[in-house]
Design a protein around this motif. Structure first.
Motif, PDB file in Angstrom:
ATOM      1  N   LYS A  82       0.826  -1.206   0.000  1.00  0.00           N
ATOM      2  CA  LYS A  82       0.000   0.000   0.000  1.00  0.00           C
ATOM      3  C   LYS A  82       0.864   1.262   0.000  1.00  0.00           C
ATOM      4  O   LYS A  82       0.588   2.216  -0.737  1.00  0.00           O
ATOM      5  CB  LYS A  82      -0.918   0.009   1.232  1.00  0.00           C
ATOM      6  CG  LYS A  82      -2.036  -1.019   1.192  1.00  0.00           C
ATOM      7  CD  LYS A  82      -2.857  -0.957   2.468  1.00  0.00           C
ATOM      8  CE  LYS A  82      -3.960  -2.009   2.471  1.00  0.00           C
ATOM      9  NZ  LYS A  82      -4.729  -1.989   3.739  1.00  0.00           N
ATOM     10  N   THR A  83       1.916   1.239   0.812  1.00  0.00           N
ATOM     11  CA  THR A  83       2.783   2.415   0.898  1.00  0.00           C
ATOM     12  C   THR A  83       3.481   2.670  -0.433  1.00  0.00           C
ATOM     13  O   THR A  83       3.574   3.820  -0.888  1.00  0.00           O
ATOM     14  CB  THR A  83       3.823   2.237   2.014  1.00  0.00           C
ATOM     15  OG1 THR A  83       3.162   1.889   3.238  1.00  0.00           O
ATOM     16  CG2 THR A  83       4.593   3.522   2.233  1.00  0.00           C
ATOM     17  N   GLY A 134      11.773  10.733   1.848  1.00  0.00           N
ATOM     18  CA  GLY A 134      11.875  10.092   3.158  1.00  0.00           C
ATOM     19  C   GLY A 134      11.170   8.753   3.203  1.00  0.00           C
ATOM     20  O   GLY A 134      11.710   7.759   3.704  1.00  0.00           O
ATOM     21  N   LEU A 135       9.959   8.695   2.665  1.00  0.00           N
ATOM     22  CA  LEU A 135       9.222   7.436   2.624  1.00  0.00           C
ATOM     23  C   LEU A 135       9.917   6.425   1.716  1.00  0.00           C
ATOM     24  O   LEU A 135       9.971   5.231   2.013  1.00  0.00           O
ATOM     25  CB  LEU A 135       7.787   7.679   2.140  1.00  0.00           C
ATOM     26  CG  LEU A 135       6.836   8.328   3.158  1.00  0.00           C
ATOM     27  CD1 LEU A 135       5.559   8.797   2.484  1.00  0.00           C
ATOM     28  CD2 LEU A 135       6.512   7.353   4.283  1.00  0.00           C
ATOM     29  N   PHE A 170      12.982   1.523   1.157  1.00  0.00           N
ATOM     30  CA  PHE A 170      14.207   0.875   0.672  1.00  0.00           C
ATOM     31  C   PHE A 170      14.913   0.142   1.812  1.00  0.00           C
ATOM     32  O   PHE A 170      15.365  -0.997   1.649  1.00  0.00           O
ATOM     33  CB  PHE A 170      15.139   1.929   0.054  1.00  0.00           C
ATOM     34  CG  PHE A 170      16.476   1.391  -0.355  1.00  0.00           C
ATOM     35  CD1 PHE A 170      16.637   0.735  -1.571  1.00  0.00           C
ATOM     36  CD2 PHE A 170      17.585   1.540   0.473  1.00  0.00           C
ATOM     37  CE1 PHE A 170      17.874   0.235  -1.957  1.00  0.00           C
ATOM     38  CE2 PHE A 170      18.819   1.039   0.106  1.00  0.00           C
ATOM     39  CZ  PHE A 170      18.971   0.390  -1.120  1.00  0.00           C
ATOM     40  N   CYS A 171      15.004   0.812   2.961  1.00  0.00           N
ATOM     41  CA  CYS A 171      15.668   0.199   4.123  1.00  0.00           C
ATOM     42  C   CYS A 171      14.950  -1.076   4.555  1.00  0.00           C
ATOM     43  O   CYS A 171      15.593  -2.083   4.882  1.00  0.00           O
ATOM     44  CB  CYS A 171      15.711   1.187   5.289  1.00  0.00           C
ATOM     45  SG  CYS A 171      16.838   2.577   5.036  1.00  0.00           S
ATOM     46  N   ARG A 206       6.759  -0.871  12.767  1.00  0.00           N
ATOM     47  CA  ARG A 206       7.341  -2.078  13.355  1.00  0.00           C
ATOM     48  C   ARG A 206       8.177  -2.852  12.347  1.00  0.00           C
ATOM     49  O   ARG A 206       9.065  -3.625  12.729  1.00  0.00           O
ATOM     50  CB  ARG A 206       6.222  -2.969  13.902  1.00  0.00           C
ATOM     51  CG  ARG A 206       5.518  -2.389  15.125  1.00  0.00           C
ATOM     52  CD  ARG A 206       4.307  -3.194  15.510  1.00  0.00           C
ATOM     53  NE  ARG A 206       3.267  -3.142  14.500  1.00  0.00           N
ATOM     54  CZ  ARG A 206       2.077  -3.723  14.613  1.00  0.00           C
ATOM     55  NH1 ARG A 206       1.788  -4.401  15.709  1.00  0.00           N
ATOM     56  NH2 ARG A 206       1.175  -3.629  13.648  1.00  0.00           N
ATOM     57  N   LEU A 207       7.930  -2.623  11.054  1.00  0.00           N
ATOM     58  CA  LEU A 207       8.719  -3.286  10.019  1.00  0.00           C
ATOM     59  C   LEU A 207      10.182  -2.843  10.059  1.00  0.00           C
ATOM     60  O   LEU A 207      11.068  -3.578   9.621  1.00  0.00           O
ATOM     61  CB  LEU A 207       8.132  -2.996   8.636  1.00  0.00           C
ATOM     62  CG  LEU A 207       6.727  -3.554   8.363  1.00  0.00           C
ATOM     63  CD1 LEU A 207       6.157  -2.992   7.069  1.00  0.00           C
ATOM     64  CD2 LEU A 207       6.755  -5.068   8.317  1.00  0.00           C
ATOM     65  N   LEU A 208      10.424  -1.635  10.580  1.00  0.00           N
ATOM     66  CA  LEU A 208      11.801  -1.146  10.691  1.00  0.00           C
ATOM     67  C   LEU A 208      12.608  -1.952  11.693  1.00  0.00           C
ATOM     68  O   LEU A 208      13.840  -1.981  11.640  1.00  0.00           O
ATOM     69  CB  LEU A 208      11.794   0.333  11.109  1.00  0.00           C
ATOM     70  CG  LEU A 208      11.280   1.350  10.084  1.00  0.00           C
ATOM     71  CD1 LEU A 208      11.046   2.693  10.747  1.00  0.00           C
ATOM     72  CD2 LEU A 208      12.255   1.494   8.931  1.00  0.00           C
TER      73      LEU A 208
END
Length: 428
Positions: free
Chosen positions: A257-258, A324-325, A330-331, A405-407
């Motif tokens: 979605k993002t 930024g998003l 990517f990270c 939380r994915l980070l």
């Protein structure tokens, strides 16, 4: 005030009936709170997210502020917030006239967006506070659930502060063409904005759910999943035991979605900056302005302060949000998260600055209200405004759909529960 301690307590699974443990909603670290005094808040020691806030004010104060805000909406929307004298004609501007003018010019989407941000969202937030208190008083579960859901989402779209800044910018733009007078509604809007900010600072969805049924009423020795609707950490389940919302360890299809919203915003940002966003007709001369040319025009007219505001809000902020998003995605996608606190800071900044991109669209609405009267000076939006509105909406949707939380998923999870004395900050 901040007190630091390295003390640790046993793992969550070794703490039968431990009601002090809560999973952080941003990194899922189990944290135990011990001895939190009134007026102090407890932050997650890993990501810095606020986990607990010990309130010292009554929730009935929220109701009083919400009712006052609803009453202030009447004069702020009925009376004129600004009046100009253009070629001898007095022109009054109200909030609804700007929406109506955009719709009549053939931009119903922009009209609805501006109406939603400066009227519908604030009214929805204040009304939700009112219905929440009614639900608590008469034990209406569904009303409480829907009211708190509306409250959670509407406060992010409430942009009265951005609208007030837009009024100031519009006045600076019009000062060379007309005489400007402050209307009665502007005083109501300023007071309404102040009370709205106070209300947002005081509101705690978790506290309302605690008033419905406190967390310690749910006896559980294991906290495996966190409900993002009522903020109750609990055992693994399909639905929350308190609010009956669906439970997910991660937002479903968060990355997909993002990415979709971000790509749509990236495509729309090109026409938003290349196609004229506004058209000004003065003395028979048609002046089409893109965002860049509008900023340059303000600089040429010695309005450097206004030019900086427009440049930051309309150019820097949208581009920064997209970059930024994109960096965060990517990270996450390629497991390149190195400095987790830094990435979380980027995420929080993106969520906070999102609404300020609405400044240019509010300015267009105000200018259209006051100037588009068939006089010597005429004003109309350009199609670039539509593309810019798409950028604003999709970047805000992208920030909301990304699960922070994915980070932390690739980071070695700590199995210890930290005493909240590791991160206690005073509000007094």
């Amino acid at each position: 005030m901040r007190v630091v301690s390295n003390s640790q307590v046993p793992q969550t699974n070794d703490l039968p009936q431990n009601q002090n443990v809560r999973l952080c909603q941003c990194c899922e670290l189990p944290v135990a709170v011990v001895g939190l005094d009134k007026g102090y808040s407890a932050d997650c020691p890993r990501c810095g997210t606020q986990l607990y806030r010990s309130e010292h004010h009554s929730i009935n104060g929220n109701l009083a502020i919400a009712i006052t805000c609803l009453l202030l909406f009447i004069p702020s929307h009925y009376f004129d917030f600004i009046t100009i004298r253009l070629v001898g004609v007095m022109i009054q501007g109200t909030l609804f006239e700007g929406v109506l003018a955009l719709s009549q010019e053939g931009y119903p989407g922009l009209a609805l967006l501006t109406l939603f941000c400066h009227t519908i969202a604030p009214v929805a937030m204040c009304t939700a506070v009112l219905t929440t208190h009614l639900a608590l008083r008469y034990h209406w579960f569904k009303t409480l659930k829907w009211s708190l859901s509306i409250l959670t989402h509407s406060k992010h779209w409430m942009m009265l502060d951005v609208f007030l800044i837009s009024i100031a910018i519009s006045c600076f733009k019009l000062q060379d063409y007309s005489d400007i007078y402050i209307g009665h509604a502007l005083y109501s809007l300023v007071l309404l904005q102040g009370l709205s900010v106070l209300l947002v600072c005081r509101i705690s969805v978790r506290r309302y759910w605690e008033a419905w049924k406190p967390e310690n009423a749910y006896r559980s020795s294991v906290k495996e999943i966190h409900c993002h609707s009522c903020h109750l950490s609990q055992k693994e389940a399909d639905r929350c035991v308190r609010c009956e919302a669906k439970l997910h360890h991660r937002k479903p299809y968060s990355l997909q979605k993002t990415w979709a919203y971000l790509i749509a915003a990236s495509v729309a940002i090109l026409p938003a900056n290349l196609i004229p966003i506004s058209i000004l007709i003065t003395n028979g001369q048609r002046l089409e302005d893109t965002i860049f040319s509008g900023v340059a025009s303000l600089i040429n007219n010695d309005m450097i302060g206004i030019a900086i505001i427009i440049f930051v809000a309309s150019i820097v902020v949208p581009v920064a949000k997209i970059l930024g998003l994109g960096y965060l995605l990517f990270c996450i996608q390629f497991d390149k998260v190195n400095n987790h606190r830094f990435e979380m800071t980027i995420f929080r900044i993106i969520k906070w600055i999102g609404k300020w991109s609405m400044t240019d669209l509010f300015v267009i609405s105000i200018m259209l209200t006051l100037v588009d009267r068939g006089q010597i000076l005429n004003f109309t939006p350009g199609f670039g405004a539509v593309a810019f509105g798409i950028v604003v909406i999709f970047t805000m949707f992208a920030a909301e759909s990304l699960d922070p939380r994915l980070l932390w998923d690739k980071k070695t999870a700590s199995s210890s529960v930290l005493d909240t004395k590791t991160s206690i900050s005073g509000n007094e």
